[in-house]
Design an enzyme around this catalytic site. Sequence first.
Site, short mmCIF file in Angstrom:
data_model
loop_
_atom_site.label_atom_id
_atom_site.label_comp_id
_atom_site.label_asym_id
_atom_site.label_seq_id
_atom_site.Cartn_x
_atom_site.Cartn_y
_atom_site.Cartn_z
NE ARG A 76 -2.46 3.19 12.12
CZ ARG A 76 -1.57 2.27 12.47
NH1 ARG A 76 -0.32 2.59 12.67
NH2 ARG A 76 -1.94 1.01 12.62
CG PHE B 224 -4.28 1.48 6.52
CD1 PHE B 224 -4.07 0.85 7.72
CD2 PHE B 224 -3.88 2.80 6.36
CE1 PHE B 224 -3.45 1.51 8.77
CE2 PHE B 224 -3.26 3.48 7.40
CZ PHE B 224 -3.05 2.83 8.62
NE ARG C 108 2.59 5.88 16.35
CZ ARG C 108 3.60 5.89 15.51
NH1 ARG C 108 3.41 6.27 14.26
NH2 ARG C 108 4.78 5.55 15.90
CD GLU D 282 -2.26 -1.26 2.93
OE1 GLU D 282 -2.11 -0.29 3.71
OE2 GLU D 282 -2.80 -2.31 3.26
CE LYS E 63 5.60 5.10 7.06
NZ LYS E 63 5.29 6.44 7.54
CD GLU F 86 -1.36 8.20 8.26
OE1 GLU F 86 -1.49 7.19 8.98
OE2 GLU F 86 -0.36 8.92 8.28
NE ARG G 162 8.21 0.40 16.30
CZ ARG G 162 7.65 1.48 15.77
NH1 ARG G 162 7.48 1.56 14.47
NH2 ARG G 162 7.26 2.48 16.54
P1 AMP Z 1 6.27 5.92 11.32
O1 AMP Z 1 5.33 7.00 11.77
O2 AMP Z 1 7.34 6.39 10.43
O3 AMP Z 1 6.72 5.04 12.46
O4 AMP Z 1 5.41 4.96 10.36
C1 AMP Z 1 4.26 4.32 10.79
C2 AMP Z 1 3.06 5.16 10.43
O5 AMP Z 1 2.82 5.16 9.03
C3 AMP Z 1 1.75 4.64 10.97
O6 AMP Z 1 1.56 4.92 12.32
C4 AMP Z 1 0.75 5.36 10.10
O7 AMP Z 1 0.45 6.62 10.67
C5 AMP Z 1 1.50 5.61 8.82
N1 AMP Z 1 0.91 4.97 7.64
C6 AMP Z 1 0.74 5.61 6.48
N2 AMP Z 1 0.21 4.80 5.55
C7 AMP Z 1 -0.01 3.61 6.14
C8 AMP Z 1 -0.53 2.36 5.69
N3 AMP Z 1 -0.94 2.17 4.43
N4 AMP Z 1 -0.58 1.35 6.60
C9 AMP Z 1 -0.15 1.52 7.87
N5 AMP Z 1 0.36 2.68 8.34
C10 AMP Z 1 0.44 3.72 7.50
#
Ligand code: AMP
Length: 617
Positions: free
Chosen positions: A270, A358, A289, A263, A265, A317, A462
């Site tokens: 979130r 998602f 979150r 998918e 990102k 998101e 995680r």
């Molecule tokens: P990070 O914030 O860099 O730790 O990345 C994880 C975050 O990516 C998640 O908490 C979501 O907010 C975001 N995210 C964006 N697109 C997606 C997706 N398709 N599936 C899951 N998380 C996503």
Amino acid sequence: MPNSMVPRFAADNSNNTPAATWLAFAHLCDHLASTRGKLSKRKAIADFLRPLAAPPAGLAAQFLTGTPFPQADERKAQTGGQTMVRVVREIAGATPEQFSAAYRKYGDLGAAAEDLLRGQAPAGAPLTLEDIHRNFQELAATRMQSAKTSTLLQLLRALTPLEAKYCIKLLLGDMRIGVKQSLVEEAIAEACGEPVADVRRAETMRGDIAAVVALAWTRTLSSARFRMFHPLGFMLATPAPDAQEAFARFLPDGAGTPTGQVENKYDGMRAQIHCGAAEEPGRVRIFSRTREDITASFPELAEWFAMAPEPAVLDGEILAWDPSKSRALPFTSLQPRIGRKRVTPKMRTESFLVFVAFDLLAVREELLLEQPLRERRARLEQWSERMLQAAAANPRFVLAGQPELFSGDTSASERIPRLHLAPAQPVQSAAQIDAAFDEAQQSGNEGLMFKALDSVYEPGRRGLAWIKLKRELSTLDVVVTAVEYGNGRRAAVLSDYTFAVRAGDQLRNIGKAYSGLTDAEILELTQHFLANRIDARGGQILVEPTIVLEVAFNNVMQSERHDSGYALRFPRIVRIRPDKPITQIDTLERVAELFRNQHKGAAANAHGSANVHGDDR
Ligand code: AMP
């Protein structure tokens, strides 16, 4: 389990159970901070909890996770670093210089307080965990600074230096004892002899570890039920070093059947949306979150999802959306909403917000977490179809759109739903992934997410079932530890930020950034930092480590300039991360890994250089 090993569970706080004193808890924390092995930590916690009655054991478990109140609880103690400093100085009778010296020695307000208060005898009888909890409730109940200060003064005067240390650390949400919630869950299981999976399941349902202890102690964990409008934990992703590695994890199986889906990102916020409860039609709750209720910041989404025809819990998101191009706007368009308690009509016209879903976590009473992703995705598509039909048939849809954005063309807003489904493709080939990555970037998204099709939804974990691949060569999530006034135009605002990563239970500085934030953000942060000032020397103000930033940089150097032994070259702030708790910032291990990869030349790879296995991102 032999009978003699069955722990005694007191139904009440009777005289048979040892008193759960705050002092004993503080000793446990000190022991945990100096114990390295996970098994030894778990045993120490289990041994502490086992003889206690449920209420104090529940509080101890709650406090060990590092927050005064359950995650799903909206109360906050809200005691800033500056109030804390004033109170500690007053009790200890310390001069600003003495306070400075102690703070600089430990880099931690709790430890500095313990040092300064050494030799002070507490007033009154020893406090129990319940006494401390009552004080926390009192702090949360008042917004008046003077009332908070007097409660804190009274509380800290009643504590020994060691007790004060952990009381302060807990209030600041910065325990640094190397204990995560998952370890506390394991310790609860060990203490009561119930399976850890049952403890985790109950925690997922309740979002309140003290309530879980009460169930565990009465052996009724299985009675925990999912309740709509109470947030579930969020599943998180592990970073992939590059597209090849991500692809290799999700290769189609021997028969050519896909094992993963990919998918985009999205670069938004979130959120988990609960909507459509039959008994409370129209009720919607949106959670962040960190499981905070953020419904008030997104009224247009709440109005739109109030049309839900059947109860559901969605994961996705929130994005600011460009309706004319059907793509997301940069995160900065969404940012003014974050943390906003009241949204003005003007703010609603400034950007059009949508929710890109998602995952589907529950439908009606049925929790879907144990279902494989492929099943959850199919159910999400079905639910979303019904939701769109219900919305289209609802006259409120027109109102829930934003005619203002379409210069009077209300028919356009009618056709734009607030719910979008994140497109998902089965992972098939490396070439497909490269193309998807480029396409994601062209659409203004951050990168890609890979998800195992047979994976269950694991709240709060995680794991390797979800892998993220980001755009930047490297960004780090860091916490601001010190700030300075800028120069010229910025002479009146705190615009220079020194930031740190985690090294075990310590914070280690790795850089300083000046650029990347808007004037409005800098102004807001200036106010925040002034309220959370801990100490000052020369032009540098040490602040309570609460503001998480995402920083980009060109590369990592070894350097004596900061106490981490590393420095970032050309760091720039990508954005403030109010959604990320300090416990989830990047680690020194990851920095070291980035440094090593650079030297191996791996950093030249355009798709990232993080370590998949190294840390807990
Ligand atoms: P990070 O914030 O860099 O730790 O990345 C994880 C975050 O990516 C998640 O908490 C979501 O907010 C975001 N995210 C964006 N697109 C997606 C997706 N398709 N599936 C899951 N998380 C996503």
